[in-house]
Design a protein around this motif. Structure first.
Motif, PDB file in Angstrom:
ATOM      1  N   LEU A  37       0.818  -1.204   0.000  1.00 47.78           N
ATOM      2  CA  LEU A  37       0.000   0.000   0.000  1.00 47.78           C
ATOM      3  C   LEU A  37       0.860   1.265   0.000  1.00 47.78           C
ATOM      4  CD1 LEU A  37      -2.841  -0.901   2.527  1.00 47.78           C
ATOM      5  CD2 LEU A  37      -2.926  -0.905   0.031  1.00 47.78           C
ATOM      6  N   GLU A  38       0.422   2.235  -0.794  1.00 47.07           N
ATOM      7  CA  GLU A  38       1.103   3.516  -0.856  1.00 47.07           C
ATOM      8  C   GLU A  38       0.865   4.313   0.423  1.00 47.07           C
ATOM      9  OE1 GLU A  38       0.660   2.116  -4.998  1.00 47.07           O
ATOM     10  OE2 GLU A  38      -0.595   2.107  -3.220  1.00 47.07           O
ATOM     11  N   ASN A  39       1.802   5.206   0.728  1.00 47.52           N
ATOM     12  CA  ASN A  39       1.658   6.096   1.868  1.00 47.52           C
ATOM     13  C   ASN A  39       0.687   7.217   1.509  1.00 47.52           C
ATOM     14  OD1 ASN A  39       2.500   8.773   3.276  1.00 47.52           O
ATOM     15  ND2 ASN A  39       3.423   7.181   4.556  1.00 47.52           N
ATOM     16  N   LYS A  40      -0.357   7.372   2.306  1.00 49.91           N
ATOM     17  CA  LYS A  40      -1.404   8.357   2.001  1.00 49.91           C
ATOM     18  C   LYS A  40      -0.840   9.766   1.842  1.00 49.91           C
ATOM     19  CE  LYS A  40      -5.689   6.605   4.043  1.00 49.91           C
ATOM     20  NZ  LYS A  40      -6.759   6.945   4.999  1.00 49.91           N
ATOM     21  N   GLU A  41       0.034  10.158   2.753  1.00 51.96           N
ATOM     22  CA  GLU A  41       0.543  11.526   2.719  1.00 51.96           C
ATOM     23  C   GLU A  41       1.408  11.773   1.489  1.00 51.96           C
ATOM     24  OE1 GLU A  41      -0.747  13.752   4.699  1.00 51.96           O
ATOM     25  OE2 GLU A  41      -1.902  12.050   5.482  1.00 51.96           O
ATOM     26  N   GLU A  42       2.150  10.748   1.075  1.00 54.68           N
ATOM     27  CA  GLU A  42       2.967  10.889  -0.140  1.00 54.68           C
ATOM     28  C   GLU A  42       2.083  11.051  -1.369  1.00 54.68           C
ATOM     29  OE1 GLU A  42       6.266  11.274  -0.441  1.00 54.68           O
ATOM     30  OE2 GLU A  42       6.256  11.365   1.756  1.00 54.68           O
ATOM     31  N   VAL A  43       0.989  10.300  -1.412  1.00 50.18           N
ATOM     32  CA  VAL A  43       0.048  10.419  -2.536  1.00 50.18           C
ATOM     33  C   VAL A  43      -0.560  11.824  -2.562  1.00 50.18           C
ATOM     34  CG1 VAL A  43      -2.129   9.587  -3.510  1.00 50.18           C
ATOM     35  CG2 VAL A  43      -0.468   7.945  -2.592  1.00 50.18           C
ATOM     36  N   LYS A  44      -0.927  12.328  -1.396  1.00 50.13           N
ATOM     37  CA  LYS A  44      -1.507  13.681  -1.328  1.00 50.13           C
ATOM     38  C   LYS A  44      -0.510  14.732  -1.813  1.00 50.13           C
ATOM     39  CE  LYS A  44      -4.534  12.569   2.570  1.00 50.13           C
ATOM     40  NZ  LYS A  44      -4.790  12.815   4.000  1.00 50.13           N
ATOM     41  N   LYS A  45       0.777  14.549  -1.471  1.00 49.69           N
ATOM     42  CA  LYS A  45       1.803  15.483  -1.935  1.00 49.69           C
ATOM     43  C   LYS A  45       1.905  15.471  -3.456  1.00 49.69           C
ATOM     44  CE  LYS A  45       4.793  15.320   2.159  1.00 49.69           C
ATOM     45  NZ  LYS A  45       6.076  14.818   2.703  1.00 49.69           N
ATOM     46  N   ARG A  46       1.787  14.292  -4.031  1.00 46.46           N
ATOM     47  CA  ARG A  46       1.869  14.183  -5.490  1.00 46.46           C
ATOM     48  C   ARG A  46       0.658  14.832  -6.155  1.00 46.46           C
ATOM     49  NH1 ARG A  46       3.849   9.152  -8.407  1.00 46.46           N
ATOM     50  NH2 ARG A  46       4.527  10.845  -9.774  1.00 46.46           N
ATOM     51  N   ILE A  47      -0.502  14.710  -5.547  1.00 43.60           N
ATOM     52  CA  ILE A  47      -1.684  15.399  -6.074  1.00 43.60           C
ATOM     53  C   ILE A  47      -1.444  16.910  -6.052  1.00 43.60           C
ATOM     54  CG2 ILE A  47      -4.136  15.889  -5.702  1.00 43.60           C
ATOM     55  CD1 ILE A  47      -4.381  13.010  -4.560  1.00 43.60           C
ATOM     56  N   GLN A  48      -0.844  17.397  -4.974  1.00 43.45           N
ATOM     57  CA  GLN A  48      -0.530  18.825  -4.887  1.00 43.45           C
ATOM     58  C   GLN A  48       0.472  19.242  -5.967  1.00 43.45           C
ATOM     59  OE1 GLN A  48       0.772  19.214  -0.825  1.00 43.45           O
ATOM     60  NE2 GLN A  48      -1.315  19.401  -0.010  1.00 43.45           N
ATOM     61  N   GLU A  49       1.424  18.369  -6.292  1.00 44.58           N
ATOM     62  CA  GLU A  49       2.381  18.663  -7.362  1.00 44.58           C
ATOM     63  C   GLU A  49       1.644  18.795  -8.704  1.00 44.58           C
ATOM     64  OE1 GLU A  49       5.473  15.724  -7.516  1.00 44.58           O
ATOM     65  OE2 GLU A  49       5.792  15.817  -5.354  1.00 44.58           O
ATOM     66  N   ALA A  50       0.667  17.892  -8.931  1.00 42.05           N
ATOM     67  CA  ALA A  50      -0.095  17.935 -10.186  1.00 42.05           C
ATOM     68  C   ALA A  50      -0.921  19.205 -10.293  1.00 42.05           C
ATOM     69  CB  ALA A  50      -0.989  16.699 -10.294  1.00 42.05           C
ATOM     70  N   GLU A  51      -1.326  19.749  -9.136  1.00 40.81           N
ATOM     71  CA  GLU A  51      -2.133  20.977  -9.129  1.00 40.81           C
ATOM     72  C   GLU A  51      -1.390  22.179  -9.702  1.00 40.81           C
ATOM     73  OE1 GLU A  51      -4.184  21.937  -5.426  1.00 40.81           O
ATOM     74  OE2 GLU A  51      -4.116  19.807  -4.911  1.00 40.81           O
ATOM     75  N   LYS A  52      -0.065  22.087  -9.834  1.00 37.35           N
ATOM     76  CA  LYS A  52       0.704  23.178 -10.447  1.00 37.35           C
ATOM     77  C   LYS A  52       0.360  23.310 -11.930  1.00 37.35           C
ATOM     78  CE  LYS A  52       4.652  22.358  -7.360  1.00 37.35           C
ATOM     79  NZ  LYS A  52       6.064  21.863  -7.303  1.00 37.35           N
ATOM     80  N   TYR A  53      -0.175  22.235 -12.506  1.00 36.99           N
ATOM     81  CA  TYR A  53      -0.440  22.217 -13.939  1.00 36.99           C
ATOM     82  C   TYR A  53      -1.920  22.073 -14.286  1.00 36.99           C
ATOM     83  CZ  TYR A  53       4.543  21.297 -13.729  1.00 36.99           C
ATOM     84  OH  TYR A  53       5.882  21.385 -13.444  1.00 36.99           O
ATOM     85  N   VAL A  54      -2.694  21.465 -13.379  1.00 30.58           N
ATOM     86  CA  VAL A  54      -4.127  21.242 -13.617  1.00 30.58           C
ATOM     87  C   VAL A  54      -4.880  21.645 -12.350  1.00 30.58           C
ATOM     88  CG1 VAL A  54      -5.911  19.535 -14.158  1.00 30.58           C
ATOM     89  CG2 VAL A  54      -3.640  19.309 -15.176  1.00 30.58           C
ATOM     90  N   PRO A  55      -5.953  22.442 -12.462  1.00 28.80           N
ATOM     91  CA  PRO A  55      -6.715  22.835 -11.273  1.00 28.80           C
ATOM     92  C   PRO A  55      -7.206  21.614 -10.492  1.00 28.80           C
ATOM     93  CG  PRO A  55      -7.410  24.108 -13.175  1.00 28.80           C
ATOM     94  CD  PRO A  55      -6.488  23.050 -13.685  1.00 28.80           C
TER      95      PRO A  55
END
Length: 369
Positions: free
Chosen positions: A309-327
Protein backbone atom coordinates in the motif's frame (compact mmCIF):
# COMPACT_ATOMS: atom_id res chain seq x y z
CA UNK A 1 -17.86 14.11 -4.82
CA UNK A 2 -18.39 14.56 -8.53
CA UNK A 3 -21.67 13.49 -10.01
CA UNK A 4 -20.40 13.16 -13.57
CA UNK A 5 -17.64 10.71 -14.53
CA UNK A 6 -14.78 10.34 -14.25
CA UNK A 7 -15.29 10.37 -10.51
CA UNK A 8 -12.98 11.73 -7.82
CA UNK A 9 -12.23 8.12 -6.93
CA UNK A 10 -12.49 5.77 -9.87
CA UNK A 11 -11.06 2.56 -11.33
CA UNK A 12 -9.72 1.69 -14.76
CA UNK A 13 -12.04 -1.27 -15.21
CA UNK A 14 -10.63 -4.79 -15.02
CA UNK A 15 -10.64 -6.92 -11.87
CA UNK A 16 -9.02 -10.21 -10.87
CA UNK A 17 -11.01 -13.21 -12.08
CA UNK A 18 -12.24 -15.51 -9.30
CA UNK A 19 -10.79 -19.02 -9.36
CA UNK A 20 -14.11 -20.62 -10.31
CA UNK A 21 -14.30 -18.42 -13.43
CA UNK A 22 -10.72 -19.26 -14.42
CA UNK A 23 -11.54 -22.95 -14.00
CA UNK A 24 -14.65 -22.62 -16.20
CA UNK A 25 -12.65 -20.90 -18.94
CA UNK A 26 -10.09 -23.71 -18.83
CA UNK A 27 -12.89 -26.29 -19.09
CA UNK A 28 -14.40 -24.40 -22.01
CA UNK A 29 -11.02 -24.36 -23.79
CA UNK A 30 -10.77 -28.14 -23.29
CA UNK A 31 -14.33 -28.64 -24.57
CA UNK A 32 -15.67 -30.11 -21.33
CA UNK A 33 -18.30 -27.33 -21.01
CA UNK A 34 -20.09 -25.44 -23.77
CA UNK A 35 -20.49 -21.69 -24.43
CA UNK A 36 -23.84 -21.57 -22.64
CA UNK A 37 -22.40 -23.14 -19.49
CA UNK A 38 -19.45 -20.76 -19.57
CA UNK A 39 -21.80 -17.79 -19.93
CA UNK A 40 -23.73 -18.91 -16.86
CA UNK A 41 -20.51 -18.93 -14.84
CA UNK A 42 -19.51 -15.51 -16.24
CA UNK A 43 -22.95 -14.12 -15.37
CA UNK A 44 -22.59 -15.30 -11.77
CA UNK A 45 -19.03 -13.93 -11.49
CA UNK A 46 -20.11 -10.52 -12.79
CA UNK A 47 -23.13 -10.48 -10.46
CA UNK A 48 -20.79 -11.18 -7.53
CA UNK A 49 -18.32 -8.54 -8.74
CA UNK A 50 -20.94 -5.81 -9.06
CA UNK A 51 -22.06 -6.46 -5.48
CA UNK A 52 -18.43 -6.07 -4.32
CA UNK A 53 -17.97 -2.87 -6.36
CA UNK A 54 -21.07 -1.38 -4.77
CA UNK A 55 -19.91 -2.49 -1.32
CA UNK A 56 -16.56 -0.77 -2.00
CA UNK A 57 -18.46 2.47 -2.69
CA UNK A 58 -17.55 2.83 -6.35
CA UNK A 59 -19.75 5.37 -8.10
CA UNK A 60 -19.80 3.37 -11.35
CA UNK A 61 -19.43 -0.38 -11.81
CA UNK A 62 -17.80 -2.43 -14.56
CA UNK A 63 -18.06 -6.09 -15.50
CA UNK A 64 -14.37 -6.46 -14.66
CA UNK A 65 -13.78 -7.54 -18.30
CA UNK A 66 -14.65 -11.02 -17.00
CA UNK A 67 -15.78 -12.28 -20.42
CA UNK A 68 -12.47 -11.42 -22.11
CA UNK A 69 -9.15 -13.15 -22.58
CA UNK A 70 -7.38 -9.89 -23.43
CA UNK A 71 -8.41 -6.29 -22.76
CA UNK A 72 -8.17 -5.46 -26.49
CA UNK A 73 -8.01 -8.39 -28.90
CA UNK A 74 -11.45 -9.81 -28.14
CA UNK A 75 -13.21 -6.55 -29.07
CA UNK A 76 -11.05 -5.71 -32.09
CA UNK A 77 -11.26 -9.23 -33.54
CA UNK A 78 -15.06 -8.97 -33.41
CA UNK A 79 -15.04 -5.97 -35.76
CA UNK A 80 -16.00 -6.71 -39.34
CA UNK A 81 -12.92 -6.96 -41.55
CA UNK A 82 -10.58 -8.07 -38.73
CA UNK A 83 -9.27 -11.54 -37.93
CA UNK A 84 -7.34 -12.76 -34.92
CA UNK A 85 -4.37 -14.89 -35.94
CA UNK A 86 -1.81 -16.91 -34.03
CA UNK A 87 1.61 -15.40 -33.51
CA UNK A 88 4.98 -16.93 -32.64
CA UNK A 89 5.63 -14.09 -30.22
CA UNK A 90 4.26 -10.69 -29.20
CA UNK A 91 5.56 -7.66 -31.06
CA UNK A 92 6.05 -6.06 -27.63
CA UNK A 93 8.03 -7.70 -24.85
CA UNK A 94 6.98 -7.51 -21.22
CA UNK A 95 9.69 -7.21 -18.56
CA UNK A 96 9.11 -10.70 -17.19
CA UNK A 97 6.17 -13.01 -17.95
CA UNK A 98 4.88 -13.17 -21.53
CA UNK A 99 1.17 -13.58 -22.41
CA UNK A 100 -0.06 -16.14 -24.92
CA UNK A 101 0.86 -14.64 -28.29
CA UNK A 102 -1.83 -13.56 -30.75
CA UNK A 103 -2.30 -10.69 -33.17
CA UNK A 104 -4.75 -9.20 -35.66
CA UNK A 105 -4.96 -8.92 -39.42
CA UNK A 106 -7.11 -6.58 -41.53
CA UNK A 107 -8.76 -8.70 -44.23
CA UNK A 108 -11.71 -6.57 -45.40
CA UNK A 109 -13.51 -3.26 -44.88
CA UNK A 110 -13.57 -2.30 -41.20
CA UNK A 111 -17.03 -1.94 -39.67
CA UNK A 112 -18.70 -2.28 -36.28
CA UNK A 113 -21.25 -4.96 -37.17
CA UNK A 114 -22.95 -6.50 -34.14
CA UNK A 115 -20.30 -7.75 -31.70
CA UNK A 116 -21.26 -9.48 -28.43
CA UNK A 117 -19.89 -6.59 -26.36
CA UNK A 118 -23.25 -4.86 -26.62
CA UNK A 119 -24.90 -7.84 -24.93
CA UNK A 120 -22.16 -7.78 -22.30
CA UNK A 121 -23.04 -4.18 -21.45
CA UNK A 122 -26.78 -4.84 -21.46
CA UNK A 123 -26.32 -7.63 -18.90
CA UNK A 124 -24.15 -5.39 -16.72
CA UNK A 125 -26.74 -2.62 -16.79
CA UNK A 126 -29.51 -5.06 -15.92
CA UNK A 127 -27.82 -6.16 -12.70
CA UNK A 128 -26.38 -2.76 -11.73
CA UNK A 129 -29.90 -1.32 -11.45
CA UNK A 130 -29.61 2.39 -10.58
CA UNK A 131 -25.80 2.42 -10.33
CA UNK A 132 -24.01 3.92 -13.38
CA UNK A 133 -22.10 1.44 -15.54
CA UNK A 134 -18.76 1.98 -17.19
CA UNK A 135 -17.86 0.11 -20.40
CA UNK A 136 -14.24 -0.30 -21.44
CA UNK A 137 -13.12 -0.95 -25.02
CA UNK A 138 -9.78 -0.57 -26.84
CA UNK A 139 -9.14 2.80 -28.44
CA UNK A 140 -9.49 3.18 -32.25
CA UNK A 141 -5.72 3.65 -32.50
CA UNK A 142 -5.09 0.13 -31.17
CA UNK A 143 -6.26 -1.53 -34.38
CA UNK A 144 -3.87 0.53 -36.49
CA UNK A 145 -1.05 0.16 -33.96
CA UNK A 146 -1.27 -3.63 -33.86
CA UNK A 147 -1.73 -4.21 -37.59
CA UNK A 148 0.24 -1.38 -39.20
CA UNK A 149 2.85 -0.13 -36.70
CA UNK A 150 3.93 -3.05 -34.55
CA UNK A 151 3.72 -5.52 -37.42
CA UNK A 152 6.64 -5.48 -39.82
CA UNK A 153 4.68 -7.61 -42.30
CA UNK A 154 1.68 -5.32 -42.82
CA UNK A 155 0.44 -5.51 -46.42
CA UNK A 156 -2.65 -3.35 -47.05
CA UNK A 157 -5.65 -4.82 -48.82
CA UNK A 158 -6.70 -2.96 -51.97
CA UNK A 159 -9.17 -0.71 -50.14
CA UNK A 160 -6.47 0.49 -47.73
CA UNK A 161 -3.66 1.30 -50.14
CA UNK A 162 -4.35 4.86 -49.01
CA UNK A 163 -3.86 4.90 -45.23
CA UNK A 164 -6.31 7.80 -44.88
CA UNK A 165 -9.12 5.48 -45.96
CA UNK A 166 -8.20 3.04 -43.19
CA UNK A 167 -8.15 5.79 -40.56
CA UNK A 168 -11.55 6.99 -41.77
CA UNK A 169 -13.14 3.52 -41.76
CA UNK A 170 -11.90 2.82 -38.23
CA UNK A 171 -13.33 6.14 -37.02
CA UNK A 172 -16.72 5.47 -38.63
CA UNK A 173 -16.82 1.97 -37.11
CA UNK A 174 -16.23 3.54 -33.71
CA UNK A 175 -18.91 6.13 -34.35
CA UNK A 176 -21.31 3.24 -34.79
CA UNK A 177 -19.99 1.60 -31.63
CA UNK A 178 -20.47 4.79 -29.61
CA UNK A 179 -24.05 5.18 -30.84
CA UNK A 180 -24.81 1.50 -30.21
CA UNK A 181 -23.52 1.59 -26.64
CA UNK A 182 -25.39 4.84 -26.02
CA UNK A 183 -28.64 3.32 -27.32
CA UNK A 184 -28.05 0.38 -24.97
CA UNK A 185 -27.93 2.82 -22.05
CA UNK A 186 -24.17 3.42 -21.73
CA UNK A 187 -23.27 6.92 -20.53
CA UNK A 188 -19.68 6.22 -19.46
CA UNK A 189 -17.33 4.73 -22.05
CA UNK A 190 -13.56 4.35 -21.76
CA UNK A 191 -11.05 3.94 -24.60
CA UNK A 192 -8.02 1.93 -23.46
CA UNK A 193 -4.82 2.75 -25.32
CA UNK A 194 -1.19 1.57 -25.15
CA UNK A 195 -0.08 3.40 -28.32
CA UNK A 196 0.73 6.61 -26.44
CA UNK A 197 2.77 4.69 -23.88
CA UNK A 198 4.82 3.22 -26.70
CA UNK A 199 5.22 6.63 -28.35
CA UNK A 200 6.65 7.94 -25.05
CA UNK A 201 9.32 5.22 -24.91
CA UNK A 202 12.71 6.40 -26.24
CA UNK A 203 13.82 2.91 -27.30
CA UNK A 204 10.58 2.22 -29.15
CA UNK A 205 10.66 5.64 -30.82
CA UNK A 206 14.18 4.88 -32.06
CA UNK A 207 13.20 1.42 -33.32
CA UNK A 208 10.12 2.73 -35.16
CA UNK A 209 12.15 5.57 -36.71
CA UNK A 210 14.70 3.05 -37.99
CA UNK A 211 11.82 1.27 -39.74
CA UNK A 212 10.86 4.54 -41.44
CA UNK A 213 7.80 5.28 -39.32
CA UNK A 214 7.05 8.94 -38.52
CA UNK A 215 5.52 8.78 -35.05
CA UNK A 216 4.70 12.50 -35.03
CA UNK A 217 2.50 12.09 -38.10
CA UNK A 218 0.97 8.87 -36.80
CA UNK A 219 0.17 10.53 -33.46
CA UNK A 220 -1.60 13.42 -35.23
CA UNK A 221 -3.51 10.93 -37.39
CA UNK A 222 -4.58 9.01 -34.27
CA UNK A 223 -5.93 12.15 -32.60
CA UNK A 224 -7.82 13.11 -35.78
CA UNK A 225 -9.24 9.57 -36.01
CA UNK A 226 -10.33 9.54 -32.35
CA UNK A 227 -11.87 13.01 -32.69
CA UNK A 228 -13.82 11.90 -35.77
CA UNK A 229 -15.14 8.91 -33.79
CA UNK A 230 -16.09 11.24 -30.94
CA UNK A 231 -18.32 13.29 -33.23
CA UNK A 232 -20.94 10.60 -32.56
CA UNK A 233 -20.86 11.22 -28.79
CA UNK A 234 -24.11 12.64 -27.40
CA UNK A 235 -23.87 15.51 -24.90
CA UNK A 236 -24.87 13.40 -21.92
CA UNK A 237 -22.25 10.70 -22.57
CA UNK A 238 -18.75 10.76 -21.06
CA UNK A 239 -15.87 9.21 -22.99
CA UNK A 240 -12.45 8.96 -21.37
CA UNK A 241 -9.09 7.51 -22.42
CA UNK A 242 -6.81 5.34 -20.33
CA UNK A 243 -3.15 5.44 -21.34
CA UNK A 244 -1.22 2.30 -20.41
CA UNK A 245 2.40 1.19 -20.60
CA UNK A 246 1.59 -2.51 -20.50
CA UNK A 247 0.00 -4.63 -17.79
CA UNK A 248 0.41 -8.42 -17.66
CA UNK A 249 1.09 -10.43 -14.50
CA UNK A 250 2.34 -7.21 -12.86
CA UNK A 251 4.84 -6.51 -15.66
CA UNK A 252 5.09 -3.73 -18.29
CA UNK A 253 6.60 -3.03 -21.71
CA UNK A 254 6.97 0.77 -22.10
CA UNK A 255 8.70 3.55 -20.16
CA UNK A 256 9.00 7.31 -20.44
CA UNK A 257 7.16 10.48 -19.49
CA UNK A 258 4.28 11.95 -21.51
CA UNK A 259 6.26 14.86 -22.98
CA UNK A 260 6.74 13.36 -26.50
CA UNK A 261 2.95 13.09 -27.01
CA UNK A 262 1.59 15.71 -24.61
CA UNK A 263 1.09 18.64 -26.99
CA UNK A 264 -0.58 16.51 -29.67
CA UNK A 265 -2.66 14.32 -27.36
CA UNK A 266 -3.55 16.48 -24.36
CA UNK A 267 -3.79 19.64 -26.43
CA UNK A 268 -6.02 18.32 -29.21
CA UNK A 269 -7.80 15.05 -28.32
CA UNK A 270 -11.44 15.75 -27.42
CA UNK A 271 -12.06 13.03 -24.86
CA UNK A 272 -13.66 14.15 -21.59
CA UNK A 273 -10.84 12.88 -19.42
CA UNK A 274 -7.53 11.02 -19.28
CA UNK A 275 -6.67 8.15 -16.93
CA UNK A 276 -2.89 8.49 -16.65
CA UNK A 277 -0.35 6.13 -15.15
CA UNK A 278 1.70 7.88 -12.49
CA UNK A 279 2.56 5.07 -10.10
CA UNK A 280 6.30 4.89 -10.79
CA UNK A 281 9.23 6.85 -12.17
CA UNK A 282 8.57 5.19 -15.55
CA UNK A 283 5.76 7.72 -16.07
CA UNK A 284 7.88 10.86 -15.64
CA UNK A 285 6.79 14.08 -13.93
CA UNK A 286 3.58 16.11 -14.14
CA UNK A 287 4.88 18.91 -16.39
CA UNK A 288 3.33 17.45 -19.61
CA UNK A 289 -0.07 18.15 -17.99
CA UNK A 290 0.43 21.83 -18.87
CA UNK A 291 -1.19 21.00 -22.23
CA UNK A 292 -4.42 19.78 -20.60
CA UNK A 293 -7.38 22.01 -21.40
CA UNK A 294 -10.76 21.36 -19.80
CA UNK A 295 -10.44 17.59 -19.56
CA UNK A 296 -10.43 15.83 -16.23
CA UNK A 297 -7.19 14.08 -15.32
CA UNK A 298 -7.45 10.88 -13.30
CA UNK A 299 -4.08 10.42 -11.61
CA UNK A 300 -3.11 6.75 -11.45
CA UNK A 301 -0.97 7.17 -8.34
CA UNK A 302 -1.95 3.84 -6.77
CA UNK A 303 -0.32 0.86 -8.45
CA UNK A 304 -2.45 -2.12 -9.45
CA UNK A 305 0.66 -4.24 -10.04
CA UNK A 306 1.77 -4.88 -6.46
CA UNK A 307 -0.11 -5.36 -3.17
CA UNK A 308 2.04 -3.05 -1.04
CA UNK A 309 0.00 0.00 0.00
CA UNK A 310 1.10 3.52 -0.86
CA UNK A 311 1.66 6.10 1.87
CA UNK A 312 -1.40 8.36 2.00
CA UNK A 313 0.54 11.53 2.72
CA UNK A 314 2.97 10.89 -0.14
CA UNK A 315 0.05 10.42 -2.54
CA UNK A 316 -1.51 13.68 -1.33
CA UNK A 317 1.80 15.48 -1.93
CA UNK A 318 1.87 14.18 -5.49
CA UNK A 319 -1.68 15.40 -6.07
CA UNK A 320 -0.53 18.83 -4.89
CA UNK A 321 2.38 18.66 -7.36
CA UNK A 322 -0.10 17.93 -10.19
CA UNK A 323 -2.13 20.98 -9.13
CA UNK A 324 0.70 23.18 -10.45
CA UNK A 325 -0.44 22.22 -13.94
CA UNK A 326 -4.13 21.24 -13.62
CA UNK A 327 -6.71 22.83 -11.27
CA UNK A 328 -7.61 20.64 -8.31
CA UNK A 329 -11.27 20.45 -9.38
CA UNK A 330 -10.19 18.78 -12.66
CA UNK A 331 -8.12 16.13 -10.89
CA UNK A 332 -9.29 12.67 -9.76
CA UNK A 333 -7.60 9.55 -8.37
CA UNK A 334 -7.51 5.88 -9.42
CA UNK A 335 -5.24 2.85 -9.61
CA UNK A 336 -2.78 3.28 -12.47
CA UNK A 337 -4.29 0.41 -14.48
CA UNK A 338 -6.77 -2.42 -14.20
CA UNK A 339 -6.03 -5.40 -11.98
CA UNK A 340 -6.38 -7.95 -14.76
CA UNK A 341 -5.76 -6.70 -18.30
CA UNK A 342 -5.69 -10.33 -19.38
CA UNK A 343 -7.53 -13.26 -17.83
CA UNK A 344 -4.41 -14.29 -15.89
CA UNK A 345 -4.45 -11.18 -13.69
CA UNK A 346 -1.78 -9.34 -11.73
CA UNK A 347 0.19 -10.91 -8.89
CA UNK A 348 -1.99 -10.15 -5.86
CA UNK A 349 -5.03 -11.58 -4.10
CA UNK A 350 -8.62 -10.40 -4.46
CA UNK A 351 -8.51 -9.12 -0.88
CA UNK A 352 -5.39 -7.06 -1.68
CA UNK A 353 -7.12 -5.73 -4.80
CA UNK A 354 -10.09 -4.43 -2.80
CA UNK A 355 -7.75 -2.93 -0.20
CA UNK A 356 -6.20 -0.89 -3.04
CA UNK A 357 -9.65 0.30 -4.13
CA UNK A 358 -10.45 1.25 -0.53
CA UNK A 359 -7.22 3.25 -0.32
CA UNK A 360 -8.12 5.22 -3.48
CA UNK A 361 -11.52 6.11 -2.02
CA UNK A 362 -10.13 7.11 1.37
CA UNK A 363 -7.48 9.41 -0.12
CA UNK A 364 -9.94 11.00 -2.54
CA UNK A 365 -12.41 11.73 0.26
CA UNK A 366 -9.67 13.29 2.36
CA UNK A 367 -8.38 15.42 -0.55
CA UNK A 368 -11.65 16.55 -2.14
CA UNK A 369 -14.03 16.24 0.81
Amino acid sequence: MTVQPPYKYDVVGSFLRPDYLKKAREEFAKGTIDASQLKNVEDKAILDLVAKEKEAGLQAVTDGEFRRRYWHLDFLADLDGVEEIKADHWSVHFKGHQPKAATLKIVDKIDFGNPPFLEHFIYLKSIAQDTPCKMTIPSPSMLHLICCVRSEEYAPIERYQDMKVLYHDIAIAYQKAIRAFYDAGCRYLQLDDTSWGEFCDADKRKAYKERGLDLEEIAKAYVDMINLALEAKPEDMTITMHICRGNFRSTWFSSGGYEPVAKTLFGHCKVDGFFLEYDSERSGDFSPLRYIKNQKVVLGLITSKFPELENKEEVKKRIQEAEKYVPKEQLCLSPQCGFSSTEEGNVMTEEEQWTKVKLVKEIAEEVWG
